[in-house]
Design a protein around this motif. Structure first.
Motif, PDB file in Angstrom:
ATOM      1  N   ALA A   1       0.659  -1.097  -0.056  1.00 30.58           N
ATOM      2  CA  ALA A   1      -0.076  -0.036   0.054  1.00 30.58           C
ATOM      3  C   ALA A   1       0.791   1.020  -0.109  1.00 30.58           C
ATOM      4  O   ALA A   1       1.999   1.239   0.315  1.00 30.58           O
ATOM      5  N   SER A   2       0.243   2.420  -0.434  1.00 31.00           N
ATOM      6  CA  SER A   2       1.145   3.652  -0.227  1.00 31.00           C
ATOM      7  C   SER A   2       1.322   4.042   1.085  1.00 31.00           C
ATOM      8  O   SER A   2       0.408   3.535   1.886  1.00 31.00           O
ATOM      9  N   SER A   3       2.239   4.963   1.155  1.00 31.69           N
ATOM     10  CA  SER A   3       2.347   5.529   2.324  1.00 31.69           C
ATOM     11  C   SER A   3       3.119   6.874   2.358  1.00 31.69           C
ATOM     12  O   SER A   3       3.493   7.215   1.308  1.00 31.69           O
ATOM     13  N   GLN A   4       3.109   7.573   3.527  1.00 32.86           N
ATOM     14  CA  GLN A   4       3.843   9.064   3.462  1.00 32.86           C
ATOM     15  C   GLN A   4       4.469   9.224   4.481  1.00 32.86           C
ATOM     16  O   GLN A   4       4.100   8.985   5.871  1.00 32.86           O
ATOM     17  N   ASP A   5       5.847   9.709   4.640  1.00 31.29           N
ATOM     18  CA  ASP A   5       6.670  10.033   5.859  1.00 31.29           C
ATOM     19  C   ASP A   5       6.805  11.561   6.063  1.00 31.29           C
ATOM     20  O   ASP A   5       6.121  12.259   5.330  1.00 31.29           O
TER      21      ASP A   5
ATOM     22  N   GLU B   1       7.974   4.071   7.951  1.00 32.09           N
ATOM     23  CA  GLU B   1       6.704   3.471   6.993  1.00 32.09           C
ATOM     24  C   GLU B   1       6.409   2.008   7.311  1.00 32.09           C
ATOM     25  O   GLU B   1       4.981   1.646   7.260  1.00 32.09           O
ATOM     26  N   ALA B   2       7.365   1.533   7.794  1.00 30.21           N
ATOM     27  CA  ALA B   2       7.101  -0.114   8.153  1.00 30.21           C
ATOM     28  C   ALA B   2       6.156  -0.265   9.073  1.00 30.21           C
ATOM     29  O   ALA B   2       5.190  -1.109   9.022  1.00 30.21           O
ATOM     30  N   GLN B   3       6.083   0.735   9.987  1.00 27.91           N
ATOM     31  CA  GLN B   3       5.198   0.460  11.259  1.00 27.91           C
ATOM     32  C   GLN B   3       3.583   0.650  10.807  1.00 27.91           C
ATOM     33  O   GLN B   3       2.945  -0.342  11.214  1.00 27.91           O
ATOM     34  N   PRO B   4       3.244   1.717  10.205  1.00 26.93           N
ATOM     35  CA  PRO B   4       1.929   1.680   9.690  1.00 26.93           C
ATOM     36  C   PRO B   4       1.715   0.653   8.549  1.00 26.93           C
ATOM     37  O   PRO B   4       0.552   0.034   8.670  1.00 26.93           O
ATOM     38  N   LEU B   5       2.523   0.503   7.533  1.00 23.40           N
ATOM     39  CA  LEU B   5       2.211  -0.417   6.814  1.00 23.40           C
ATOM     40  C   LEU B   5       1.968  -1.884   7.177  1.00 23.40           C
ATOM     41  O   LEU B   5       1.043  -2.635   6.887  1.00 23.40           O
ATOM     42  N   LEU B   6       3.081  -2.483   8.128  1.00 23.02           N
ATOM     43  CA  LEU B   6       2.881  -3.938   8.805  1.00 23.02           C
ATOM     44  C   LEU B   6       1.817  -4.094   9.418  1.00 23.02           C
ATOM     45  O   LEU B   6       1.290  -4.869   9.747  1.00 23.02           O
ATOM     46  N   PHE B   7       1.517  -2.939  10.420  1.00 27.39           N
ATOM     47  CA  PHE B   7       0.427  -2.948  11.368  1.00 27.39           C
ATOM     48  C   PHE B   7      -1.050  -3.215  10.692  1.00 27.39           C
ATOM     49  O   PHE B   7      -2.201  -3.633  11.131  1.00 27.39           O
ATOM     50  N   ARG B   8      -1.071  -2.717   9.436  1.00 26.60           N
ATOM     51  CA  ARG B   8      -2.462  -3.080   8.723  1.00 26.60           C
ATOM     52  C   ARG B   8      -2.414  -4.041   7.206  1.00 26.60           C
ATOM     53  O   ARG B   8      -3.432  -4.436   6.836  1.00 26.60           O
ATOM     54  N   MET B   9      -1.145  -4.732   7.447  1.00 25.50           N
ATOM     55  CA  MET B   9      -1.152  -5.928   6.307  1.00 25.50           C
ATOM     56  C   MET B   9      -1.904  -6.913   6.834  1.00 25.50           C
ATOM     57  O   MET B   9      -1.418  -7.494   8.170  1.00 25.50           O
ATOM     58  N   GLU B  10      -2.638  -7.646   6.265  1.00 18.76           N
ATOM     59  CA  GLU B  10      -3.376  -9.128   6.759  1.00 18.76           C
ATOM     60  C   GLU B  10      -2.428 -10.299   6.142  1.00 18.76           C
ATOM     61  O   GLU B  10      -2.386 -11.358   6.970  1.00 18.76           O
TER      62      GLU B  10
END
Ligand code: AMP
Ligand code: GLY
Length: 426
Positions: free
Chosen positions: A210-214, A294-303
């Motif tokens: 997914a996309s993310s922004q720092d 970015e890893a923190q929000p990305l992995l927190f919502r990865m199923e």
């Protein structure tokens, strides 16, 4: 399966936490890890530094790990993945040759130029006099960068030639980054909105996250010096489905194909730092790894099981994989030591981590923490990554700050506006 994760920051906490959730995984060993990682289920830390290639290879062999995941860039650029593969281990992370994409800005810019991957114009200099003469001839904003790794501090966005000359002095005369400044890149200053685009690649196929922004600058409103990142959120609305599609077609796939054509096939996370304007993305930089924070929000919502994806990348099966995401927005607010990214004090007792972490849909990832007399204390610049998820970015932001407000220490500093760009859009 037993997995070794290399690194010690918030990114590695998120990686280890997510890897430990895989049903396939019995144990996650993290070197050198941090105290937050050490208290996660199935996780254990080992006191081997992330730049000790021989020590990590010996550890992976003696612990009989089935997979090694390398978090930070420096060991990748130094050849850790090559050494591990040479010892017969399965590794998720690029070879030193492929990691040059982050390890040398000159390499990355020349590759993009050769394969027509959208980026700004640039010139390369190996000598102060010629670089200074070039700067004398330009007007307006310009960007001056040290070629090699500089822990995120080697890029200077300059509003005029005087600032650019000062940056050139820092890199080439003061040698602030040592040999990393033997070459400088002087490049076009791009304008627009930044986004982080991170993908799995097996060397041929590209599976985007997914996309993310720092949020790189230290103060609210993107003021002050750049840091490693003061917070991040996912998804990033600037990356619309059309923009996402263009990034894949014009940047991610061509870059992976280009590396393959150059005989440097890339396996791991490929991270493009992008500037987006009028629906078109141009590359600011590549990183050879997952982003932090970015890893923190990305992995927190990865199923999806992260280990399945990593193994598929190693085995060249990414083309048949997909990623499921919780339909929630996730936000990570970095809590830092006062003074960061300049000098800061360590050893400040931290209150409230447990209370914040007990809030539903909140996870406190550790970066620079230590334990003294059974209490958490600060031990680095970026200390915690307080991460929350909720339906809608506004609620995710509110929940993250509710958790942040439970935590305190002397001198703590954090931005109050993480996620605001996603909230107030035209
Ligand atoms: P880097 O060290 O290459 O990751 O750059 C750090 C930050 O500097 C980026 O996140 C941007 O905010 C900024 N930056 C780097 N290159 C450029 C560029 N060509 N134009 C504008 N901003 C840039
Ligand atoms: N968050 C920016 C980086 O990981 O480089």
């Amino acid at each position: 399966m037993r997995v070794l994760v290399v690194g010690s920051g918030g990114r590695e906490h998120a990686l280890a936490w997510k890897i430990a959730q895989s049903d396939e995984v019995k144990e996650v060993l993290v070197a050198p890890g941090n105290v937050g990682i050490g208290s996660e289920p199935k996780c254990r830390v080992a006191a081997v530094s992330s730049d000790d290639i021989g020590g990590l290879t010996a550890l992976a062999r003696s612990e009989k790990v089935d997979l090694v995941v390398v978090g930070p860039e420096a060991p990748l650029v130094a050849g850790l993945a090559d050494a591990l593969r040479g010892a017969g281990l399965q590794v998720f992370g690029p070879s030193a040759d492929a990691a040059m994409l982050e390890g040398s800005k000159v390499f990355a810019k020349r590759l993009m130029d050769k394969y027509e991957i959208p980026s700004g114009y640039f010139e390369v200099f190996d000598e102060y006099g010629a670089a200074a003469a070039y700067l004398e001839r330009i007007s307006g904003p310009i960007v001056v960068k040290a070629d090699g790794l500089a822990a995120g501090k080697g890029a200077f966005v300059c509003s005029d030639k005087n600032e650019a000359l000062a940056a050139l002095n820092t890199i080439m005369k003061d040698r602030a980054f040592g040999d990393a400044g033997n070459l400088v890149v002087i490049e076009e200053c791009l304008i627009g909105e930044e986004a982080s685009f991170i993908a799995f690649t097996d060397g041929k196929d590209v599976l985007p996250l997914a996309s993310s922004q720092d949020h790189k600058p230290v103060f609210d409103g993107d003021k002050g010096p750049n840091t490693g990142g003061m917070g991040a959120y996912s998804p990033a609305p600037v990356v619309t489905p059309e923009v996402d599609d263009r990034i894949m077609r014009e940047i991610m796939i061509p870059t992976v194909r280009a590396l393959e054509a150059e005989g440097k096939p890339y396996v791991g996370f490929l991270y493009a730092g992008l500037m987006i304007k009028d629906g078109k993305a141009r590359v600011l930089e590549f990183n050879a790894r997952m982003g932090d924070p970015e890893a923190q929000p990305l992995l927190f919502r990865m199923e999806t099981d992260l280990v399945e994806l990593m193994v598929a990348a190693i085995e060249g099966r990414l083309g048949r994989m997909s990623i499921r995401w919780e339909p929630l927005d996730a936000v990570c607010v970095v809590m830092a030591s006062g003074g960061y990214p300049g000098s800061y004090q360590k050893g400040k007792p931290i209150q409230g981590i447990e209370k914040a972490g007990a809030i539903d849909r909140v996870k406190v990832f550790h970066a620079g923490t230590g334990l003294e007399d059974g209490r958490f204390v600060t031990k680095g610049g970026r200390v915690l990554g307080v991460t929350a998820k909720a339906a809608g970015i506004a609620d995710a932001v509110e929940l993250a700050y509710r958790a942040v407000d439970e935590i305190s220490w002397e001198g703590v500093h954090f931005r109050r506006d993480i996620g605001r760009k996603a909230l107030h859009r035209d």
